[in-house]
Design a protein around this motif. Sequence first.
Motif, short mmCIF file in Angstrom:
data_model
loop_
_atom_site.label_atom_id
_atom_site.label_comp_id
_atom_site.label_asym_id
_atom_site.label_seq_id
_atom_site.Cartn_x
_atom_site.Cartn_y
_atom_site.Cartn_z
N LEU A 1 -1.53 -3.11 -4.32
CA LEU A 1 -0.91 -2.62 -5.54
C LEU A 1 -0.31 -3.75 -6.36
O LEU A 1 0.21 -4.74 -5.81
N SER B 1 0.83 -1.21 0.00
CA SER B 1 0.00 0.00 0.00
C SER B 1 0.86 1.26 0.00
O SER B 1 2.00 1.24 0.48
N PHE C 1 -8.42 1.39 -4.44
CA PHE C 1 -7.98 2.76 -4.18
C PHE C 1 -9.13 3.55 -3.56
O PHE C 1 -10.30 3.32 -3.85
N ASP D 1 -0.05 -0.97 -11.69
CA ASP D 1 -0.31 0.34 -11.07
C ASP D 1 0.93 1.24 -11.11
O ASP D 1 0.84 2.41 -10.72
N MET E 1 -3.88 3.79 -1.75
CA MET E 1 -3.76 2.72 -2.74
C MET E 1 -3.39 1.44 -2.03
O MET E 1 -2.33 1.34 -1.40
N VAL F 1 -9.17 0.36 -10.68
CA VAL F 1 -8.73 0.61 -9.30
C VAL F 1 -9.88 0.50 -8.29
O VAL F 1 -9.64 0.57 -7.08
#
Length: 123
Positions: A85, A16, A67, A89, A82, A63
Amino acid sequence: VQLQAYGGGLVQTGGSLRLSCAVSRRTSSNNGMGWFRQAPGKEREFVAGISWRGDGIVYADSVKGRFTISRDNAKNTLYLQMDNLGPEDAAVYYCASARQAWASKDISNYNYWGQGTQVTVSS
């Protein structure tokens, strides 16, 4: 009008990051805001947008669920949390201020941009 994005870095797959975007006071708080990203060789693409009140939010399908966009108008700051991931990304992430108050996916609706912050995801 100035926007400055920061918080990018290197993260492992599944990790993250939290991006922040400091907005100058000359930018009206009555503007929608958004995050975009651009990977090498690709066009800049929409990631997430938020209305000036924060009650209208839109995400790119890629996303959604991973996100989270938010804003703190008292601190003149936009955020992008976020999670989970993946290598897809990895990109330079840009924050932007919209011409209107609502959230928008259309890049042409944004007229002020930050300088970008790099997000790298290692597998």
